[in-house]
Design a protein around this motif. Sequence first.
Motif, PDB file in Angstrom:
ATOM      1  N   TRP A  30       0.901  -0.903   0.466  1.00  0.00           N
ATOM      2  CA  TRP A  30       0.206   0.196  -0.005  1.00  0.00           C
ATOM      3  C   TRP A  30       0.965   1.332   0.172  1.00  0.00           C
ATOM      4  CZ3 TRP A  30      -5.059  -0.494   0.068  1.00  0.00           C
ATOM      5  CH2 TRP A  30      -5.736  -1.602   0.309  1.00  0.00           C
ATOM      6  N   VAL A  32       1.231   4.692   0.997  1.00  0.00           N
ATOM      7  CA  VAL A  32       0.025   6.006   2.380  1.00  0.00           C
ATOM      8  C   VAL A  32       0.602   7.219   2.399  1.00  0.00           C
ATOM      9  CG1 VAL A  32      -0.364   3.998   3.798  1.00  0.00           C
ATOM     10  CG2 VAL A  32       1.349   4.872   4.192  1.00  0.00           C
ATOM     11  N   GLY A  34      -0.628  10.848   4.690  1.00  0.00           N
ATOM     12  CA  GLY A  34      -0.751  11.578   5.336  1.00  0.00           C
ATOM     13  C   GLY A  34      -0.418  12.884   6.620  1.00  0.00           C
ATOM     14  N   GLY A 118      -6.338   0.145  12.264  1.00  0.00           N
ATOM     15  CA  GLY A 118      -6.280   0.777  11.021  1.00  0.00           C
ATOM     16  C   GLY A 118      -7.616   0.358  10.422  1.00  0.00           C
ATOM     17  N   GLU A 120     -10.319  -1.032   6.783  1.00  0.00           N
ATOM     18  CA  GLU A 120     -10.137  -1.330   5.478  1.00  0.00           C
ATOM     19  C   GLU A 120     -11.470  -0.380   4.978  1.00  0.00           C
ATOM     20  OE1 GLU A 120      -9.566  -4.685   1.930  1.00  0.00           O
ATOM     21  OE2 GLU A 120      -9.580  -4.693   3.631  1.00  0.00           O
ATOM     22  N   GLN A 121     -11.721   0.225   3.832  1.00  0.00           N
ATOM     23  CA  GLN A 121     -13.207   0.637   3.846  1.00  0.00           C
ATOM     24  C   GLN A 121     -13.291   0.557   2.577  1.00  0.00           C
ATOM     25  OE1 GLN A 121     -13.002   4.090   5.535  1.00  0.00           O
ATOM     26  NE2 GLN A 121     -11.711   3.590   6.426  1.00  0.00           N
ATOM     27  N   THR A 125      -9.368   1.519  -0.090  1.00  0.00           N
ATOM     28  CA  THR A 125      -8.511   1.916   0.644  1.00  0.00           C
ATOM     29  C   THR A 125      -8.817   1.894   2.371  1.00  0.00           C
ATOM     30  OG1 THR A 125      -9.879   3.802   1.121  1.00  0.00           O
ATOM     31  CG2 THR A 125      -8.598   4.215  -0.784  1.00  0.00           C
ATOM     32  N   LYS A 127      -7.444   3.095   5.903  1.00  0.00           N
ATOM     33  CA  LYS A 127      -6.601   4.642   6.705  1.00  0.00           C
ATOM     34  C   LYS A 127      -7.095   4.076   7.983  1.00  0.00           C
ATOM     35  CE  LYS A 127     -11.504   5.875   7.853  1.00  0.00           C
ATOM     36  NZ  LYS A 127     -12.303   7.828   8.506  1.00  0.00           N
ATOM     37  N   THR A 129      -4.190   4.872  12.187  1.00  0.00           N
ATOM     38  CA  THR A 129      -3.534   5.939  13.213  1.00  0.00           C
ATOM     39  C   THR A 129      -1.937   4.732  13.680  1.00  0.00           C
ATOM     40  OG1 THR A 129      -4.299   5.401  15.169  1.00  0.00           O
ATOM     41  CG2 THR A 129      -5.570   7.208  14.101  1.00  0.00           C
ATOM     42  N   THR A 156      -1.211  10.020  11.602  1.00  0.00           N
ATOM     43  CA  THR A 156      -2.860   9.616  10.555  1.00  0.00           C
ATOM     44  C   THR A 156      -2.464   8.906   9.280  1.00  0.00           C
ATOM     45  OG1 THR A 156      -3.531  11.852   9.930  1.00  0.00           O
ATOM     46  CG2 THR A 156      -4.989  10.744  12.555  1.00  0.00           C
ATOM     47  N   LYS A 158      -4.441   7.217   4.990  1.00  0.00           N
ATOM     48  CA  LYS A 158      -5.153   6.762   4.397  1.00  0.00           C
ATOM     49  C   LYS A 158      -4.213   6.126   2.966  1.00  0.00           C
ATOM     50  CE  LYS A 158      -8.836  10.254   4.455  1.00  0.00           C
ATOM     51  NZ  LYS A 158      -9.291  11.664   3.927  1.00  0.00           N
ATOM     52  N   THR A 160      -3.668   3.443  -0.865  1.00  0.00           N
ATOM     53  CA  THR A 160      -4.152   3.086  -1.781  1.00  0.00           C
ATOM     54  C   THR A 160      -2.881   1.660  -2.323  1.00  0.00           C
ATOM     55  OG1 THR A 160      -2.871   4.649  -3.578  1.00  0.00           O
ATOM     56  CG2 THR A 160      -4.988   5.079  -2.685  1.00  0.00           C
TER      57      THR A 160
END
Length: 178
Positions: A30, A32, A34, A118, A120-121, A125, A127, A129, A156, A158, A160
Amino acid sequence: MFKRLLVISIVAFSLVAFSSFAWASVEGTWDVQGKMKVKFSIKGYGSHTETTDFSDEFTFDAYGAFDMTDMSGSWSQKKKSFVVKLDPEDISQYFEDAISDELDTDVTVEVTKISFMGTEQKNGTIKGTLKINMKISVDDNDFLNFFTGKAAVTTTFKGTRSEDVDTLSVKEKEAYQS
């Protein structure tokens, strides 16, 4: 009897055939980004807080190992949530080297708390901490001083999936496509 056996067979086949499409995991690499907030406080000298942009590459391998720049550990996932356990020695060494280079003196770092989690959205994606609390000891040989303090790093992020789909495993490709 035949009808019931046929229905059971179709349902069982469907569960096996389509379960891979519903499979979701953070397994893979991924990209990332932030924000990272670092707060230092030295006894008798006050505190300083700085916020910067953060970017890294997180790799969650199939066997539970986790890697990011200069740190490693293990990971686990339950449903959409994941937890990473970083090696405190890696963290200590990373910050000891960075602070020692900046101050040009010996620094000792003791990690007191790590929280890295975190989710998985729905859009594919991730996200989460990363929080690290540390005790810092600075031995300033030039002035025969010894300073102690604390540092807190809060990140923090995020992320992909890495765009290189050709290097993904079969399960990762299926998850990426779903």
